[in-house]
Design an enzyme around this catalytic site. Structure first.
Site, PDB file in Angstrom:
ATOM      1  N   SER A   3      -8.056   6.548  29.789  1.00  0.00           N
ATOM      2  CA  SER A   3      -7.165   5.887  28.821  1.00  0.00           C
ATOM      3  C   SER A   3      -6.212   4.938  29.557  1.00  0.00           C
ATOM      4  CB  SER A   3      -6.453   6.970  27.998  1.00  0.00           C
ATOM      5  OG  SER A   3      -5.360   6.472  27.288  1.00  0.00           O
ATOM      6  N   PHE A  52      -9.827  10.396  15.224  1.00  0.00           N
ATOM      7  CA  PHE A  52      -8.556  10.786  15.830  1.00  0.00           C
ATOM      8  C   PHE A  52      -7.601   9.643  16.147  1.00  0.00           C
ATOM      9  CE2 PHE A  52     -10.407  14.888  16.211  1.00  0.00           C
ATOM     10  CZ  PHE A  52     -11.614  14.796  16.871  1.00  0.00           C
TER      11      PHE A  52
END
Lengths: 344, 400
Positions: A190, A237
């Site tokens: 990420s 999500f």
């Protein structure tokens, strides 16, 4: 059961094991509580909710860890993970920085994820992942506790990464016996993946050798909405709204998402042509709403003549590498192991 | 601004030996022993079980969820998301700052508590659902403490692990009286501060480290002193609700917090909160006065109450007619008129029907009842001791 904003919650439940779904959904909801509409962040609640683990100089499954201060000025800490020698039961303090014992020992500088705002080196999810990497790659892992947004915007995280790189590069105890050099890899998931890219850029410009970059679901973006961003918004999500929030929290205040930190090969980006950029392993989850961006990144490297391997995992969601309960996890671990292998 | 020192004394969460027991194991070939083959869907996933049927994989990551509870926890997550979606955007950060947050490792209980915060119909009994025994669980109060406000002096609350609801306050610098300090506790607080602040840093950095620092599982939480008033009101409401809902465990926990916070306030807020806390405590502990109160007495109490606070009377405040009586002014001012005007303005802003008349008289003896045009029924107040007519008003309107 449909969610309040029309999202079919069952979709994400179908593609991941239940405990993974519980883990990531819990993060999602907790994170919703932490982001304020005015761009500030409830840091104290975040720290309270984050599940943390201490460093442990006693080997567990052959791996021990300890925390070091890399830079006092910025309170930059890192957690270091090493393999314990077979006979070693309780390393004492002098053993912590004992010189590495092999011809070639990869040193992986790891940048945890969290969209620049969440998590720490001592977050349980990242402590666990780093421990895995040690055994997997027979490596030393240095997990950098970089400064986070919104309190610390660009370029703080990159500066901290750079500081850590210089520190690692200058540790004699991390030098491989073969050539008395530190064999450095940069890795991150990420936002950590994004940081790895930008630290590698600085390394290239300064002449520090980085042997490889490992980017897991790296966080990139851009001003325009891509197809995957539109199609997958809110489905697995992650929402565009939260992505936007994190970029606003990290990027300099008057910048948009085409800033090169966010969009390195976008309209304001630069080509890496001619640069001796490290080889890259870019892992992309097909159900990550920014996967278009990640693919564009890999293509940008390729177009500039760089060595890049794109691993596209069609039905993987964010966070698949946090739990060893799916096939993609094993695939990626194998790939990482090969990527860092001294034989390559 | 620097990173908080969350690494120096991070929370001891998982027992290292539990990791060795099989949270994960790593062979040199890098294969895992579970779930070979394609990824299992949630229907098929049974989850590996360790002690107490806990899901091993989540346990390693700091979450204690029984495998047998996984589906239920998933359901709660879905419910919470739905409810959060209905709350206004601003309402979420409000929820974050005003909620009592339970141990986040105990996902099931934490989710229950969040659901009951957002959904008043959702019944929550923390003692029933909690996975953790009294030694481990703790009730934590989390207060919003924005970075913008770090010039204010925060106070520290420490949770005791001896009982689920037993809260002990570690006094901050200028707020609590010295007699309330438990000397052992204050020493521990000092120790923590010295241990965790290793470099000059902003107050929020030190405090941030305290949030994560502890040798046991006790989290330390921060309270922003300026928000205590609001917090107090919320606590009072929550406690009253709990009493009404016969949830006496929760009510007891809350009333203790109210007691502490009330002391931190000043003036009227302190008085009112303390009175309420006492009244709530009497209800909770069933400390009723010896001689039972009879109806006529409670009626009289009610009358007095509404007399004192006519605003609160059902049906709203009564119409208010004031007759101001004063001596003739020696200068050109007409104080009676002025007073009347001011009152009329005030009455308009608070929506009280108001009528005013002024009488100039050298002495009350000069007046007779017919001049005052008394109209039944009404409450008459005649005060003649004040020479200054405006003082009459202050008398009438003061609540102290």
């Amino acid at each position: 059961m449909a969610g309040s904003n029309g999202v079919n919650l069952n979709e994400s439940k179908r593609v991941v094991p239940l405990n993974t779904w519980v883990l990531i959904s819990n993060f999602k909801l907790a994170y919703n509580l932490l982001r304020r509409p005015d761009g500030t962040f409830n840091r104290h609640l975040a720290e309270f909710l984050d599940r943390k683990v201490p460093a442990n100089a006693n080997p567990v499954d052959g791996v021990f860890s300890f925390d070091v201060i890399i830079d006092r000025g910025t309170s930059l800490l890192s957690r270091i993970y090493r393999r314990a020698d077979a006979q070693e039961s309780q390393p004492n303090i002098v053993d912590l920085e004992k010189p590495v014992n092999s011809d070639v020992v990869p040193v992986i500088i790891f940048f945890h994820g969290g969209s620049f705002a969440h998590s720490s080196s001592n977050s349980a999810i990242y402590d666990t992942l780093c421990r895995r990497l040690v055994g997997l790659c027979k490596a030393v892992v240095v997990s950098v506790n970089y400064r986070r947004a919104p309190e610390n915007r660009y370029p703080c995280a990159y500066d901290d990464g750079w500081t850590a790189l210089k520190w690692v590069n200058s540790r004699t105890w991390l030098q491989s016996k073969k050539d008395s050099k530190v064999h450095i890899y940069l890795a991150g998931d990420s936002s950590g993946g994004n940081i790895a890219h930008h630290v590698a850029l600085r390394a290239v410009e300064s002449g520090i050798d980085v042997l490889g970059n490992i980017l897991l679901n790296p966080m990139f973006g851009g001003q325009e909405r891509t197809e995957s961003e539109k199609r997958l918004d809110g489905k697995y999500f992650v929402t565009l709204q939260d992505r936007d929030w994190y970029w606003r929290a990290f990027l300099p205040e008057r910048e948009d998402r085409d800033h090169p930190a966010c969009n390195p090969f976008g309209p304001k980006g630069e080509s890496l042509e001619g640069m001796k950029f490290p080889k890259s392993l870019v892992v992309v989850a097909g159900l990550d709403l920014v996967h278009d961006r990640q693919i564009t990144y890999a293509e940008g490297l390729k177009k500039a003549g760089q060595d890049v391997k794109l691993l596209y995992l069609e039905q993987a969601t964010i966070g698949f590498y946090l739990l060893p309960n799916n096939n993609y996890f094993h695939t990626v671990m194998d790939e990482i192991s090969e990527f860092v292998s001294p034989n390559c | 601004m620097k990173r908080e020192h969350s690494n120096l004394h991070p929370q001891q969460l998982t027992n290292p030996s539990s990791l060795a027991a099989g949270g994960y194991s790593f062979t040199s070939t890098g294969t895992m022993t579970s779930n070979n083959g394609k990824a299992t869907t949630w229907e098929e996933e049974k989850g590996r079980q360790a002690d107490g049927g806990m899901d091993e994989l989540l346990a390693v990551l700091g979450y204690k969820v029984r495998s047998s509870d996984m589906a239920e926890v998933a359901q709660k997550l879905e419910q919470l998301e739905e409810v959060m979606g209905h709350a206004q955007e601003d309402g979420l950060s409000h929820l974050a700052s005003d909620s009592v947050h339970y141990n986040p490792s105990d996902l099931s209980t934490w989710l229950e508590s969040m659901l009951s915060e957002l959904n008043p119909n959702h019944h929550f009994d923390p003692s029933a659902d909690s996975l953790l025994g009294p030694a481990e669980s703790s009730t934590v109060t989390s207060i919003d403490f924005t970075d913008r406000k770090h010039h204010q002096q925060p106070k520290l609350f420490e949770e005791s692990s001896s009982s689920e609801y037993d809260l002990k306050v570690i006094p901050g610098k200028a707020v609590f009286s010295p007699t309330q300090i438990d000397s052992r506790e204050s020493k521990r607080l000092k120790t923590d501060l010295y241990q965790t602040s290793s470099s000059p840093s902003s107050s929020s950095t030190t405090l941030g480290s305290l949030v994560a620092s502890t040798e046991s599982t006790r989290p330390v939480v921060l309270v922003d002193s300026q928000e205590n008033g609001v917090r107090l009101v919320h606590l009072l409401m929550a406690c009253a609700e709990a009493v009404q809902g016969d949830n006496l465990n929760l009510a007891e926990a809350l009333v203790k917090q109210i007691g502490f916070l009330a002391v931190s306030q000043a003036g009227a807020m302190r008085k009112v909160a303390t009175y309420f806390a006492e009244a709530l405590a009497r209800r909770i502990y069933k400390l009723y006065p010896q001689n039972s109160i009879d109806h006529s007495l409670s009626d009289i109490l009610q009358i007095h109450f509404y007399e004192t606070c006519p605003y609160l009377k059902p049906g709203g405040p009564p119409a208010f007619r004031l007759t101001g009586i004063g001596p003739p002014a020696h200068d050109n001012t007409d104080q009676l008129q002025e007073v009347g005007w001011k009152l009329a303005q005030l009455a308009e802003t608070i929506h009280v029907e108001f009528e005013y008349r002024g009488f100039v008289a050298n002495s009350l003896a000069d007046l007779d009842a017919s001049m005052l045009e008394l109209r039944p029924p009404q409450f008459d107040r005649v005060r003649s001791t004040q020479p200054d007519p405006s003082a009459v008003l202050y008398d009438m309107l003061s609540w102290d």
